[in-house]
Motif scaffolding. Structure first.
Motif, short mmCIF file in Angstrom:
data_model
loop_
_atom_site.label_atom_id
_atom_site.label_comp_id
_atom_site.label_asym_id
_atom_site.label_seq_id
_atom_site.Cartn_x
_atom_site.Cartn_y
_atom_site.Cartn_z
N GLU A 1 0.82 -1.20 0.00
CA GLU A 1 0.00 0.00 0.00
C GLU A 1 0.86 1.26 0.00
O GLU A 1 0.50 2.29 0.55
N THR B 1 -0.77 4.64 -1.03
CA THR B 1 -1.62 5.27 -0.01
C THR B 1 -0.77 6.01 0.99
O THR B 1 -1.08 7.15 1.37
N GLN C 1 -10.28 11.08 4.05
CA GLN C 1 -10.62 9.95 3.18
C GLN C 1 -9.43 8.98 3.07
O GLN C 1 -9.61 7.76 3.11
N THR C 2 -8.23 9.54 2.94
CA THR C 2 -7.04 8.69 2.79
C THR C 2 -6.77 7.92 4.08
O THR C 2 -6.43 6.73 4.04
N SER D 1 -9.19 5.07 4.19
CA SER D 1 -8.81 3.94 3.33
C SER D 1 -7.61 3.19 3.89
O SER D 1 -7.50 1.98 3.76
N SER E 1 -7.39 -0.77 4.90
CA SER E 1 -6.30 -1.64 4.43
C SER E 1 -5.65 -2.40 5.57
O SER E 1 -5.15 -3.50 5.39
#
Length: 168
Positions: A64, A67, A97-98, A101, A105
């Motif tokens: 990830e 991200t 929002q990040t 997410s 994850s």
């Protein structure tokens, strides 16, 4: 003599009324400024947590990487002094929002979910997010009060003479 005393009392009454209205308008204006500063403090706390969060997660979440890099980039933009108020609000929304997410994850990494440092960071981040939300509610309340006062009689006429403006 009684006429002069009456005029003097009326003058004092008008003077103290003016002072009371002026002080109230300044208090309302300062409440808006203070509540905005409180939001800023909470956002800075969040920005300070992001590098720690990223460092804790980095070793577990090699896949990830995008991200994590996006989160770091957004944080860097947000803390720069060149960021305008409107742009900062958009960055704040994107950071939220990040982070969301990222937390989704994390579910794919059982070792990370059990890591004490990460759990502490996650709890702290949740607390900061709640504080940001509370600060925003207080700010919105003070802005509403400020704008209502600016339109109400007799404050409306004092606002023009004192050059106090509505918050948008």
């Amino acid at each position: 003599m009684e006429f002069l005393i009456a005029i003097l009392l009326i003058g004092l009454l008008l003077f103290f009324s003016y002072l009371g209205i002026y002080n109230y308008l300044i208090e309302v204006k300062n409440n808006v400024s203070t509540s905005y500063a409180n939001i800023d403090v909470q956002l800075k706390k969040r920005y300070d947590l992001i590098p720690n969060l990223v460092n804790s997660v980095r070793e577990y979440m090699k896949y990830e990487k995008e991200t994590l890099e996006k989160l770091i980039s957004l944080r860097t933009k947000a803390v720069s002094n060149k960021t305008q108020s409107g742009e900062r609000l958009a960055l704040d929304k994107e950071i939220s929002q990040t982070i969301g997410s990222l937390m989704v994850s994390v579910e794919n990494y059982p070792d990370l979910k059990a890591n004490k440092n990460f759990l502490h960071l996650q709890e702290t981040l949740n607390e900061v997010e709640l504080n940001i939300s509370a600060s925003r509610r207080a700010f919105n309340s003070y802005v509403k009060q400020n704008n209502n006062v600016m339109d109400a009689f007799p404050f409306k006429y004092f606002v023009k003479s004192l050059d106090i403006q509505k918050v948008k």
